[in-house]
Design a protein around this motif. Sequence first.
Motif, PDB file in Angstrom:
ATOM      1  N   VAL A  41       0.865  -1.182   0.000  1.00  0.00           N
ATOM      2  CA  VAL A  41       0.000   0.000   0.000  1.00  0.00           C
ATOM      3  C   VAL A  41       0.899   1.227   0.000  1.00  0.00           C
ATOM      4  O   VAL A  41       1.946   1.243   0.646  1.00  0.00           O
ATOM      5  CB  VAL A  41      -0.916   0.020   1.247  1.00  0.00           C
ATOM      6  CG1 VAL A  41      -1.722   1.302   1.310  1.00  0.00           C
ATOM      7  CG2 VAL A  41      -1.849  -1.187   1.238  1.00  0.00           C
ATOM      8  N   HIS A  42       0.498   2.258  -0.738  1.00  0.00           N
ATOM      9  CA  HIS A  42       1.226   3.531  -0.696  1.00  0.00           C
ATOM     10  C   HIS A  42       0.343   4.587  -0.045  1.00  0.00           C
ATOM     11  O   HIS A  42      -0.784   4.813  -0.473  1.00  0.00           O
ATOM     12  CB  HIS A  42       1.646   3.961  -2.102  1.00  0.00           C
ATOM     13  CG  HIS A  42       2.879   3.261  -2.584  1.00  0.00           C
ATOM     14  ND1 HIS A  42       2.852   1.976  -3.078  1.00  0.00           N
ATOM     15  CD2 HIS A  42       4.184   3.664  -2.625  1.00  0.00           C
ATOM     16  CE1 HIS A  42       4.086   1.609  -3.406  1.00  0.00           C
ATOM     17  NE2 HIS A  42       4.906   2.616  -3.148  1.00  0.00           N
ATOM     18  N   VAL A  43       0.871   5.187   0.991  1.00  0.00           N
ATOM     19  CA  VAL A  43       0.158   6.232   1.720  1.00  0.00           C
ATOM     20  C   VAL A  43       0.791   7.577   1.386  1.00  0.00           C
ATOM     21  O   VAL A  43       1.897   7.647   0.849  1.00  0.00           O
ATOM     22  CB  VAL A  43       0.206   5.983   3.248  1.00  0.00           C
ATOM     23  CG1 VAL A  43      -0.381   4.622   3.587  1.00  0.00           C
ATOM     24  CG2 VAL A  43       1.637   6.079   3.775  1.00  0.00           C
ATOM     25  N   CYS A  64       4.577   7.201   0.362  1.00  0.00           N
ATOM     26  CA  CYS A  64       5.381   6.372   1.261  1.00  0.00           C
ATOM     27  C   CYS A  64       4.891   4.929   1.149  1.00  0.00           C
ATOM     28  O   CYS A  64       3.699   4.654   1.316  1.00  0.00           O
ATOM     29  CB  CYS A  64       5.249   6.875   2.696  1.00  0.00           C
ATOM     30  SG  CYS A  64       6.233   5.924   3.887  1.00  0.00           S
ATOM     31  N   LYS A  65       5.797   4.019   0.859  1.00  0.00           N
ATOM     32  CA  LYS A  65       5.444   2.606   0.673  1.00  0.00           C
ATOM     33  C   LYS A  65       5.280   1.898   2.010  1.00  0.00           C
ATOM     34  O   LYS A  65       6.103   2.043   2.907  1.00  0.00           O
ATOM     35  CB  LYS A  65       6.535   1.918  -0.156  1.00  0.00           C
ATOM     36  CG  LYS A  65       6.278   0.463  -0.466  1.00  0.00           C
ATOM     37  CD  LYS A  65       7.405  -0.088  -1.337  1.00  0.00           C
ATOM     38  CE  LYS A  65       7.208  -1.548  -1.682  1.00  0.00           C
ATOM     39  NZ  LYS A  65       8.304  -2.059  -2.553  1.00  0.00           N
ATOM     40  N   VAL A  66       4.206   1.115   2.129  1.00  0.00           N
ATOM     41  CA  VAL A  66       3.954   0.329   3.342  1.00  0.00           C
ATOM     42  C   VAL A  66       3.774  -1.129   2.939  1.00  0.00           C
ATOM     43  O   VAL A  66       2.931  -1.453   2.103  1.00  0.00           O
ATOM     44  CB  VAL A  66       2.690   0.816   4.085  1.00  0.00           C
ATOM     45  CG1 VAL A  66       2.395  -0.083   5.279  1.00  0.00           C
ATOM     46  CG2 VAL A  66       2.841   2.263   4.515  1.00  0.00           C
ATOM     47  N   PRO A  73      -2.458  -6.554   9.999  1.00  0.00           N
ATOM     48  CA  PRO A  73      -3.191  -5.886   8.915  1.00  0.00           C
ATOM     49  C   PRO A  73      -2.750  -4.444   8.710  1.00  0.00           C
ATOM     50  O   PRO A  73      -2.104  -3.836   9.573  1.00  0.00           O
ATOM     51  CB  PRO A  73      -4.644  -5.938   9.401  1.00  0.00           C
ATOM     52  CG  PRO A  73      -4.523  -5.912  10.896  1.00  0.00           C
ATOM     53  CD  PRO A  73      -3.296  -6.729  11.205  1.00  0.00           C
ATOM     54  N   PHE A  74      -3.113  -3.905   7.555  1.00  0.00           N
ATOM     55  CA  PHE A  74      -2.983  -2.473   7.337  1.00  0.00           C
ATOM     56  C   PHE A  74      -4.280  -1.833   7.811  1.00  0.00           C
ATOM     57  O   PHE A  74      -5.367  -2.234   7.396  1.00  0.00           O
ATOM     58  CB  PHE A  74      -2.776  -2.151   5.850  1.00  0.00           C
ATOM     59  CG  PHE A  74      -2.783  -0.679   5.558  1.00  0.00           C
ATOM     60  CD1 PHE A  74      -1.674   0.094   5.814  1.00  0.00           C
ATOM     61  CD2 PHE A  74      -3.930  -0.059   5.050  1.00  0.00           C
ATOM     62  CE1 PHE A  74      -1.682   1.465   5.557  1.00  0.00           C
ATOM     63  CE2 PHE A  74      -3.947   1.294   4.788  1.00  0.00           C
ATOM     64  CZ  PHE A  74      -2.823   2.065   5.050  1.00  0.00           C
ATOM     65  N   VAL A  82      -5.573   6.031   0.284  1.00  0.00           N
ATOM     66  CA  VAL A  82      -4.330   5.333  -0.040  1.00  0.00           C
ATOM     67  C   VAL A  82      -4.417   4.758  -1.452  1.00  0.00           C
ATOM     68  O   VAL A  82      -5.496   4.680  -2.048  1.00  0.00           O
ATOM     69  CB  VAL A  82      -4.041   4.188   0.965  1.00  0.00           C
ATOM     70  CG1 VAL A  82      -3.894   4.738   2.369  1.00  0.00           C
ATOM     71  CG2 VAL A  82      -5.140   3.120   0.898  1.00  0.00           C
ATOM     72  N   LEU A  83      -3.281   4.342  -1.965  1.00  0.00           N
ATOM     73  CA  LEU A  83      -3.211   3.627  -3.239  1.00  0.00           C
ATOM     74  C   LEU A  83      -2.816   2.186  -2.946  1.00  0.00           C
ATOM     75  O   LEU A  83      -1.762   1.940  -2.341  1.00  0.00           O
ATOM     76  CB  LEU A  83      -2.205   4.285  -4.180  1.00  0.00           C
ATOM     77  CG  LEU A  83      -2.595   5.671  -4.698  1.00  0.00           C
ATOM     78  CD1 LEU A  83      -1.435   6.310  -5.442  1.00  0.00           C
ATOM     79  CD2 LEU A  83      -3.818   5.587  -5.600  1.00  0.00           C
ATOM     80  N   VAL A  84      -3.653   1.259  -3.369  1.00  0.00           N
ATOM     81  CA  VAL A  84      -3.440  -0.165  -3.109  1.00  0.00           C
ATOM     82  C   VAL A  84      -2.941  -0.841  -4.381  1.00  0.00           C
ATOM     83  O   VAL A  84      -3.542  -0.698  -5.450  1.00  0.00           O
ATOM     84  CB  VAL A  84      -4.755  -0.831  -2.644  1.00  0.00           C
ATOM     85  CG1 VAL A  84      -4.553  -2.324  -2.455  1.00  0.00           C
ATOM     86  CG2 VAL A  84      -5.255  -0.190  -1.359  1.00  0.00           C
ATOM     87  N   THR A  85      -1.838  -1.562  -4.267  1.00  0.00           N
ATOM     88  CA  THR A  85      -1.327  -2.317  -5.407  1.00  0.00           C
ATOM     89  C   THR A  85      -2.127  -3.603  -5.545  1.00  0.00           C
ATOM     90  O   THR A  85      -2.282  -4.355  -4.593  1.00  0.00           O
ATOM     91  CB  THR A  85       0.157  -2.664  -5.212  1.00  0.00           C
ATOM     92  OG1 THR A  85       0.909  -1.463  -5.031  1.00  0.00           O
ATOM     93  CG2 THR A  85       0.704  -3.413  -6.427  1.00  0.00           C
ATOM     94  N   LEU A  86      -2.656  -3.842  -6.747  1.00  0.00           N
ATOM     95  CA  LEU A  86      -3.416  -5.067  -6.976  1.00  0.00           C
ATOM     96  C   LEU A  86      -2.499  -6.284  -7.020  1.00  0.00           C
ATOM     97  O   LEU A  86      -1.298  -6.183  -7.308  1.00  0.00           O
ATOM     98  CB  LEU A  86      -4.181  -4.976  -8.292  1.00  0.00           C
ATOM     99  CG  LEU A  86      -5.331  -3.963  -8.361  1.00  0.00           C
ATOM    100  CD1 LEU A  86      -6.021  -4.049  -9.715  1.00  0.00           C
ATOM    101  CD2 LEU A  86      -6.345  -4.207  -7.246  1.00  0.00           C
TER     102      LEU A  86
END
Length: 206
Positions: A41-43, A64-66, A73-74, A82-86
């Motif tokens: 996830v990128h915040v 910022c990469k998480v 869990p996030f 946030v942006l979630v990577t599939l």
Amino acid sequence: MILSDKDIRLLCTNSQNPLISPFNEERLQGASYDISMSNTVHVFKDAVKTIYLTDQNSIDSIYCKVKIKEYKPFVLKPNEYVLVTLKEHLSIPHNMIAHIRPRTKFTRLGIIITDQHCNPGYQGILQVGMRNVSPNSIALFPDLSIAQIVFEELKSEPSTSKLYDAKEHASYQGEKEFIGARFTEKDFSPEARELYEKIMSGACVK
């Protein structure tokens, strides 16, 4: 024409360039496929700043990469975006488009997934916007089916030069690692770019 489960399955299992990879039969619906989040996830960083769209370095610095660790869990906080990577890689044929849409169970919980359009010829792993509009924090885990993708066949195939994989400035083509917002000179009129450059140089400051 919207693709049914039969069409989607065929393009995922009997193709050298699968529509969706990895493919999971349990996530296939009557006319859509449930896509899932990976462990990335990128915040947005807490620092508040003015972003100038012609300053790509400034844009790239806001994320910022998480990495979501196993069994931890996030936690998506209220009003957080946030942006979630599939988890899935998509490969859209030249005669189709795809739409990413929210799932009902998440909208009823207060999690909003941003709609996203995939052009003919797109290939890559998308970043999907997610916002928590509820008053509660929501715990999210990798492999959670967070959205659905619908495929639509075009009446005719687009001009070759208009295909996403043929564009010179296709910012997200072949995306495997995270790519944030990308802007090129084509996104701005000459007047807009001139104004941006004056602002960046301080020429507009009185």
